[in-house]
Design a protein around this motif. Structure first.
Motif, short mmCIF file in Angstrom:
data_model
loop_
_atom_site.label_atom_id
_atom_site.label_comp_id
_atom_site.label_asym_id
_atom_site.label_seq_id
_atom_site.Cartn_x
_atom_site.Cartn_y
_atom_site.Cartn_z
N HIS A 169 -15.91 0.81 -6.32
CA HIS A 169 -15.69 0.79 -4.87
C HIS A 169 -14.74 -0.35 -4.48
O HIS A 169 -13.87 -0.16 -3.62
N ARG A 170 -14.90 -1.49 -5.09
CA ARG A 170 -14.02 -2.63 -4.80
C ARG A 170 -12.59 -2.31 -5.23
O ARG A 170 -11.62 -2.63 -4.52
N GLU A 215 -11.25 0.66 -5.52
CA GLU A 215 -10.70 1.66 -4.60
C GLU A 215 -10.21 1.02 -3.31
O GLU A 215 -9.29 1.53 -2.67
N GLY A 216 -10.79 -0.11 -2.97
CA GLY A 216 -10.36 -0.86 -1.78
C GLY A 216 -9.13 -1.72 -2.02
O GLY A 216 -8.69 -2.43 -1.12
N GLY A 217 -8.59 -1.70 -3.21
CA GLY A 217 -7.36 -2.44 -3.49
C GLY A 217 -7.54 -3.70 -4.32
O GLY A 217 -6.57 -4.36 -4.68
N GLU A 218 -8.77 -4.04 -4.64
CA GLU A 218 -9.01 -5.24 -5.44
C GLU A 218 -8.76 -4.94 -6.92
O GLU A 218 -8.94 -3.83 -7.38
N SER A 231 -7.05 0.51 -9.09
CA SER A 231 -7.10 1.84 -8.50
C SER A 231 -6.07 2.75 -9.16
O SER A 231 -5.06 2.28 -9.72
N ASP A 241 -2.64 2.22 -7.63
CA ASP A 241 -1.94 1.03 -8.15
C ASP A 241 -1.38 1.30 -9.53
O ASP A 241 -0.26 0.89 -9.85
#
Length: 95
Positions: free
Chosen positions: A18-19, A21-24, A40, A43
């Motif tokens: 989940h993190r 997918e948020g861009g981290e 991701s 990315d």
């Protein structure tokens, strides 16, 4: 940037995804050394824009257009002439 051990990542994988997918970006470590990176799909695709692969038949067609040799013009009769017309070997199936 987040660093987490591989052992801990096993238990927290869903949260890490989940993190990500948020861009981290998450770095996985083993014995304090970075061994892998979670990022991701978008990315990753941005880093490798040429990674889209053609289908098999598209690749074959592309290869044929780039081939630097002449394809012989053969008739079916010529190809049939390559075959040995004699019957195959005799096989004993009684064993």
């Amino acid at each position: 940037m987040t660093e987490i051990s591989v052992a801990e990542a096993k238990t927290r994988l869903t949260g890490l995804i989940h993190r990500v997918e948020g861009g981290e970006v998450v770095h996985l470590t083993r014995h304090g050394k970075s061994v892998a990176v979670l990022m991701s799909e978008s990315d990753y695709a941005a880093m490798h824009p040429d990674r889209t692969r053609p289908g098999l038949w598209d690749a074959i067609a592309d290869w044929r257009t780039q081939a630097a040799f002449d394809w012989p013009d053969l008739t079916p009769q010529e190809v049939d002439g390559w075959r040995d017309p004699s019957p195959g070997r005799v096989v004993d199936w009684t064993d």
